[in-house]
Design an enzyme around this catalytic site. Structure first.
Site, short mmCIF file in Angstrom:
data_model
loop_
_atom_site.label_atom_id
_atom_site.label_comp_id
_atom_site.label_asym_id
_atom_site.label_seq_id
_atom_site.Cartn_x
_atom_site.Cartn_y
_atom_site.Cartn_z
N ASP A 124 40.94 -16.14 83.66
CA ASP A 124 40.66 -14.77 83.81
C ASP A 124 41.21 -14.22 84.98
O ASP A 124 41.40 -12.91 85.07
CB ASP A 124 39.35 -14.46 83.64
CG ASP A 124 38.45 -14.77 84.84
OD1 ASP A 124 38.50 -16.01 85.23
OD2 ASP A 124 37.55 -14.00 85.38
N ASP A 181 38.84 -22.48 82.35
CA ASP A 181 38.23 -22.03 83.68
C ASP A 181 36.66 -21.64 83.28
O ASP A 181 36.19 -21.65 81.86
CB ASP A 181 38.91 -20.79 83.99
CG ASP A 181 38.22 -20.11 85.31
OD1 ASP A 181 37.79 -21.16 85.92
OD2 ASP A 181 38.42 -18.94 85.71
N LEU A 182 35.81 -21.71 84.15
CA LEU A 182 34.49 -21.52 83.97
C LEU A 182 33.97 -20.06 83.94
O LEU A 182 33.50 -19.41 83.06
CB LEU A 182 33.56 -22.42 84.88
CG LEU A 182 32.09 -22.73 84.60
CD1 LEU A 182 31.88 -23.13 83.12
CD2 LEU A 182 31.58 -23.46 85.73
#
Length: 254
Positions: free
Chosen positions: A203, A27-28
């Protein structure tokens, strides 16, 4: 007394640095880049670019960014370091060979954008993000608007058939049919990921589908940030911890 899932979450260890033939799905926001007050506030970072570039080389291309952002935003923030990437929760996908598998937008996205714009017009701090394939309503800078924002997004989802995807202080109405888990599964059926061990690093709630897909395919998930009930098997504290761990994996794979 904590529930069983809370007890499990509180014991999540740091992930290993020598997994067998890893395929990394990252994920970014909140994982490779710190969360920011607005989406545009996140930009390229020299260390992130260096780590991603080296990791991709060491793992023979088995690295993909899997994000809610568009592919254009992924490329901007990662400085083009990600060959393979999935944007807008799997609705956009660039394969390892550079070809694309993108879905067409649901016509109701325009209705959602218009409703979100009207909602934000008299609520300072509320931001609307138009991704064409989805509409995002950000209220990180206006937490008092959360209850009304949830009610609006829920009502629109029921009226239009769009998929409601809650995130970290954001509500997204998106073209239905896919999620990050679907994207991970699709990547794993293709070169260079096929036959590797999938590792999803995320997250928030949008990453749980990715954790579940990685686990189902013989790999695991890594939660970043505070402990909570999750399908992930391991946990890292923050973005700096993620970059340190990825750097270690790149070194071990050299």
């Amino acid at each position: 007394m904590p529930s069983a899932s809370e007890a499990i979450a509180s014991r999540l260890p740091k992930p290993p640095v020598t997994p067998t033939k890893p395929a990394m799905f990252l994920d970014l926001d909140g994982v490779l880049a710190p969360l920011a007050p607005t989406p545009d506030a996140v930009g390229p970072d020299a260390r992130r670019t260096e780590v991603l570039t080296r990791l991709t080389e060491r793992l023979d291309g088995r690295v993909a960014i899997v994000s809610g952002r568009t592919l254009n935003e992924i490329d901007r923030i990662s400085d083009g370091a990600a060959r393979a990437a999935s944007g807008v929760h799997g609705l956009q996908r660039r394969r390892g060979d550079g070809t694309f598998a993108n879905q067409a937008p649901d016509p109701a996205i325009r209705q959602a954008v218009a409703a979100f714009d009207a909602f934000a017009a008299d609520r300072p701090g509320v931001l609307v993000e138009d991704k064409e394939l989805s509409a995002g309503l950000h209220y990180r800078q206006a937490p008092g608007a959360s209850e009304d924002a949830i009610a609006l997004a829920t009502s629109l989802a029921q009226a239009t058939g769009l998929a409601l995807q809650p995130g970290s202080m954001v509500l997204e109405l998106k073209t239905p049919g896919t999620d990050k888990g679907v994207a991970v599964t699709a990547f794993m059926a293709e070169a260079p990921f096929k036959g590797a061990t999938p590792i999803m690093v995320g997250d928030d709630l949008t990453d749980e589908h990715g954790f579940e897909a990685a686990e189902a395919l013989g790999g695991f998930g890594v939660l970043v940030g505070p402990e909570r009930p999750t399908a992930a098997r391991y946990r890292l504290e923050d973005v700096a911890g993620v970059l340190d761990w990825l750097d270690e994996i790149a070194g071990a794979a050299a």
